[in-house]
Design a protein around this motif. Structure first.
Motif, mmCIF file in Angstrom:
data_model
loop_
_atom_site.group_PDB
_atom_site.id
_atom_site.type_symbol
_atom_site.label_atom_id
_atom_site.label_comp_id
_atom_site.label_asym_id
_atom_site.label_seq_id
_atom_site.Cartn_x
_atom_site.Cartn_y
_atom_site.Cartn_z
ATOM 1 N N LEU A 61 8.896 9.548 -1.265
ATOM 2 C CA LEU A 61 8.009 8.711 -0.465
ATOM 3 C C LEU A 61 6.771 8.274 -1.243
ATOM 4 O O LEU A 61 6.153 7.262 -0.916
ATOM 5 C CB LEU A 61 7.580 9.456 0.807
ATOM 6 C CG LEU A 61 8.649 9.654 1.893
ATOM 7 C CD1 LEU A 61 8.124 10.549 3.000
ATOM 8 C CD2 LEU A 61 9.092 8.314 2.461
ATOM 9 N N SER A 62 6.397 9.034 -2.252
ATOM 10 C CA SER A 62 5.204 8.694 -3.031
ATOM 11 C C SER A 62 5.487 7.647 -4.098
ATOM 12 O O SER A 62 4.571 7.182 -4.779
ATOM 13 C CB SER A 62 4.639 9.949 -3.694
ATOM 14 O OG SER A 62 5.591 10.524 -4.578
ATOM 15 N N VAL A 63 6.761 7.265 -4.264
ATOM 16 C CA VAL A 63 7.146 6.287 -5.274
ATOM 17 C C VAL A 63 7.473 4.968 -4.588
ATOM 18 O O VAL A 63 8.311 4.918 -3.690
ATOM 19 C CB VAL A 63 8.365 6.771 -6.088
ATOM 20 C CG1 VAL A 63 8.740 5.730 -7.133
ATOM 21 C CG2 VAL A 63 8.069 8.113 -6.731
ATOM 22 N N ASN A 117 0.827 -1.203 0.000
ATOM 23 C CA ASN A 117 0.000 0.000 0.000
ATOM 24 C C ASN A 117 0.863 1.255 0.000
ATOM 25 O O ASN A 117 2.020 1.227 0.446
ATOM 26 C CB ASN A 117 -0.924 -0.003 1.224
ATOM 27 C CG ASN A 117 -1.982 -1.087 1.149
ATOM 28 O OD1 ASN A 117 -3.029 -0.898 0.535
ATOM 29 N ND2 ASN A 117 -1.718 -2.230 1.772
ATOM 30 N N PRO A 118 0.309 2.373 -0.492
ATOM 31 C CA PRO A 118 1.055 3.642 -0.487
ATOM 32 C C PRO A 118 1.490 4.018 0.928
ATOM 33 O O PRO A 118 0.786 3.752 1.906
ATOM 34 C CB PRO A 118 0.038 4.645 -1.048
ATOM 35 C CG PRO A 118 -0.909 3.819 -1.853
ATOM 36 C CD PRO A 118 -1.005 2.503 -1.140
ATOM 37 N N ARG A 119 2.636 4.645 1.007
ATOM 38 C CA ARG A 119 3.224 4.936 2.321
ATOM 39 C C ARG A 119 2.337 5.834 3.175
ATOM 40 O O ARG A 119 2.220 5.632 4.390
ATOM 41 C CB ARG A 119 4.601 5.584 2.133
ATOM 42 C CG ARG A 119 5.676 4.629 1.630
ATOM 43 C CD ARG A 119 7.034 5.300 1.634
ATOM 44 N NE ARG A 119 8.103 4.355 1.325
ATOM 45 C CZ ARG A 119 8.631 4.205 0.121
ATOM 46 N NH1 ARG A 119 8.173 4.923 -0.900
ATOM 47 N NH2 ARG A 119 9.600 3.327 -0.082
ATOM 48 N N ASN A 120 1.716 6.843 2.570
ATOM 49 C CA ASN A 120 0.902 7.756 3.381
ATOM 50 C C ASN A 120 -0.341 7.056 3.928
ATOM 51 O O ASN A 120 -0.740 7.271 5.079
ATOM 52 C CB ASN A 120 0.513 8.985 2.561
ATOM 53 C CG ASN A 120 -0.308 8.633 1.327
ATOM 54 O OD1 ASN A 120 -0.190 7.528 0.787
ATOM 55 N ND2 ASN A 120 -1.135 9.573 0.867
ATOM 56 N N LYS A 121 -0.952 6.174 3.131
ATOM 57 C CA LYS A 121 -2.131 5.450 3.606
ATOM 58 C C LYS A 121 -1.769 4.488 4.736
ATOM 59 O O LYS A 121 -2.528 4.335 5.702
ATOM 60 C CB LYS A 121 -2.777 4.695 2.449
ATOM 61 C CG LYS A 121 -3.422 5.605 1.404
ATOM 62 C CD LYS A 121 -4.134 4.807 0.330
ATOM 63 C CE LYS A 121 -4.802 5.726 -0.685
ATOM 64 N NZ LYS A 121 -5.508 4.974 -1.750
ATOM 65 N N VAL A 122 -0.628 3.834 4.611
ATOM 66 C CA VAL A 122 -0.177 2.909 5.668
ATOM 67 C C VAL A 122 0.047 3.661 6.972
ATOM 68 O O VAL A 122 -0.419 3.246 8.046
ATOM 69 C CB VAL A 122 1.103 2.181 5.235
ATOM 70 C CG1 VAL A 122 1.721 1.428 6.411
ATOM 71 C CG2 VAL A 122 0.815 1.208 4.095
ATOM 72 N N ALA A 123 0.782 4.778 6.898
ATOM 73 C CA ALA A 123 1.093 5.549 8.105
ATOM 74 C C ALA A 123 -0.174 6.105 8.741
ATOM 75 O O ALA A 123 -0.367 6.010 9.964
ATOM 76 C CB ALA A 123 2.068 6.676 7.769
#
Length: 564
Positions: free
Chosen positions: A257-259, A110-116
């Motif tokens: 971070l978005s990649v 999953n995308p890093r921002n959604k996980v965090a």
């Protein structure tokens, strides 16, 4: 809170624009230097590193408060019995052991921002709801016990343990995401910067490990359990907002971070195979098979890593009683060490841990990362030899003659007409728990009685002094070694597998930690503690031997996916 954070960032932006203006000709060199320093400080305060440090400090502080408080709350709820605490510990360890790979795989996919954000939200909301349930139980305990013949109380206990376990799983996911993945990307895959951030995060963890339990302990001591729950509830809500804003800003100002890299080939093949067979398998069985397959692939990925032996060696270090947990502090109390002195020793131990982080950064620059682990391992083992000497030193309660079940039945270690340097912890099931109502002393991981029975001190304090001297000094090498293996995992693991491998590493750590509790259950008497010390040193020696084998294989030339 949202307006305050936005105002803070706006002011920093405005100060930065003012400072970078060209000074006039009459500006002195001193003024220029001052302006430059102020500008650099403001730029740092807006940078991703500082935001990660603040977010991490808030998260760690909340975790430390909660872990300390929930243990005390569970003891208080169940009539000062350790049953609920033991069940909670078993559930937490078992869930991470079973679900570690799945959590890591979820982090990877999953995308890093959604996980965090999801981990942060689940963790804090779970603690908040759990705190509310605890406040209701403490406030209306007698009324709740009368409903459904007492079964409502069981339901409340179950809800508390389940919510606390969910919070711990979410905390594990957040730790993997931020401290094992985000930090690597933020440092631009620079090994020196990565080492610095790892060391700083560990220093923050060491400080909060001492201060946070003391803070919530004081609130519970001066007020009540209900107020303590309310304090934790308020902290988590405020922390949730601040951490969400700061992590969102870090994600925006670090484009990397978005990649995320695509899934590994074996993951693609496994997914394709599942899609081909989905029509032939019921949905529930298909999902179960998918979860089991993910766990299996996670453990296989962990085994395939070139740093496998180093990670496994670190896990072996968790099977030990040579730390400041409830086991060692409880043993120290039976040897005549007061709770106040134990608190001081824990503070000194934290300082030793901080020195370990400093040693790590110095050694890494001078000797390289792999050699730093070797030196730290040797230092750790040498210091633990003091603990081994304590088993046979004057004042040691070691007595192998009482290993048979008949003689070991007495709780306090009393055998027939003699006693070997141990005394029972006196206090019945109706013993008040809070310090302002009894003679119990708060420590970080346990609750100890302050007034020891008179005339039960050991013949000599040489043994206990050697034990704690070894435990405290060993923290320097231990934390330096821990940081070494942590960075090896960060540098060596491919980005697409970073989450799942670190999830399995967490599972291994919990598995070995469970073994150390099984050891204590097997030989629980103070007279047996020397056996536990010897077994612990053997496990630690085995762990460091694994690391030596890893270093010998020439893994200093890493097979690195992202580092140059």
């Amino acid at each position: 809170m949202l307006k305050i954070c936005r105002t803070y960032l706006f002011l920093l932006s405005g100060f930065k624009q003012c400072i970078i203006l060209q000074p006039n000709a009459h500006t002195s060199n001193k003024s220029l230097k001052t302006l430059y320093l102020i500008g650099s400080a403001l730029i740092y305060l807006k940078g991703p590193k500082f935001l990660i440090y603040v977010s991490g400090a808030l998260s760690m502080w909340g975790d430390r408060m909660w872990h300390f408080a929930i243990s005390v709350f569970l003891i208080e709820l169940y009539g000062h019995n350790l049953l609920l605490t033991g069940i909670f510990g078993l559930v937490v360890a078992g869930s991470v052991l079973l679900l570690g790979a799945l959590i890591g795989d979820w982090v990877d996919r999953n995308p890093r921002n959604k996980v965090a954000h999801a981990s942060l939200f689940i963790q804090n909301i779970s603690v908040t709801i759990c705190s509310i349930v605890l406040m209701l139980v403490f406030s209306y305990k007698k009324w709740i016990e009368e409903i459904w013949d007492g079964w409502l109380t069981v339901v409340c206990y179950t809800v508390v343990i389940v919510l606390a376990d969910v919070a711990n799983l979410a905390s594990t996911a957040l730790t993997i995401a931020i401290q094992r993945d985000w930090i690597v990307v933020i440092t631009g895959y620079n090994r020196g910067h990565l080492a610095g951030m790892n060391a700083t995060m560990r220093r923050i963890d060491q400080v909060t490990n001492i201060l946070a339990p003391l803070a919530v302990g004081q609130v519970m001591t001066l007020a009540s359990n209900v107020v303590g729950c309310g304090f934790i509830l308020g902290w988590n809500l405020v922390s949730l907002i601040v951490e969400f804003i700061f992590l969102s800003r870090v994600y925006r100002i670090v484009p990397a971070l978005s990649v995320k890299p695509p899934a590994m080939e074996h993951q693609k093949e496994s997914t394709s195979l599942h899609l081909q067979e989905i029509s032939r398998i019921p949905v529930c069985l298909h999902r179960l098979r998918g979860l089991l397959s993910t766990c299996w692939e996670g453990w296989r990925a962990y085994y395939r890593q070139p740093v496998f032996l180093a990670g496994l060696g670190l896990a072996f270090l968790y099977t030990t009683v040579l730390g400041f947990d409830c086991i060692t502090t409880g043993y120290a109390y039976t040897q005549g060490i007061s709770g106040s002195l134990l608190s001081i020793l824990m503070g000194v131990s934290a300082v030793a841990g901080l020195l370990g982080t400093v040693l790590f950064t110095k050694l890494r620059k001078a000797c390289g990362l792999v050699n730093t682990g070797v030196i730290s391992s040797v230092l750790h083992l040498v210091c633990l030899m003091l603990c081994l000497c304590s088993v046979f030193a004057p004042g040691s309660p070691m007595d192998l003659s009482i290993l048979n079940m008949g003689n070991a039945s007495d709780v306090g270690g009393m055998t027939g007409g003699h006693q070997k340097h141990g005394y029972p912890l006196r206090g019945g099931s109706n013993q008040p728990l809070l310090p302002d109502r009894s003679s119990i002393h708060w420590t970080n991981n346990t609750v100890l009685f302050e007034n020891a029975p008179a005339g039960t001190e050991p013949e000599s304090y040489v043994s206990i002094i050697l034990l704690f001297l070894g435990v405290i000094t060993a923290r320097v090498g231990l934390w330096s070694f821990d940081l070494t293996v942590t960075q090896l995992l960060q540098e060596t693991i491919c980005e697409s597998e970073r989450g799942v491998v670190n999830g399995v590493q967490s599972s291994m750590n919990y598995l070995m930690d469970l073994l150390h509790f099984i050891m204590v259950i097997s030989v629980p008497q103070p007279q047996h503690f020397g056996i536990l010390v010897i077994i612990s040193i053997l496990f630690i020696f085995t762990g460091h031997t694994m690391y030596f084998l890893y270093a010998r294989k020439g893994n200093s030339s890493f097979i690195i996916c992202a580092f140059d």
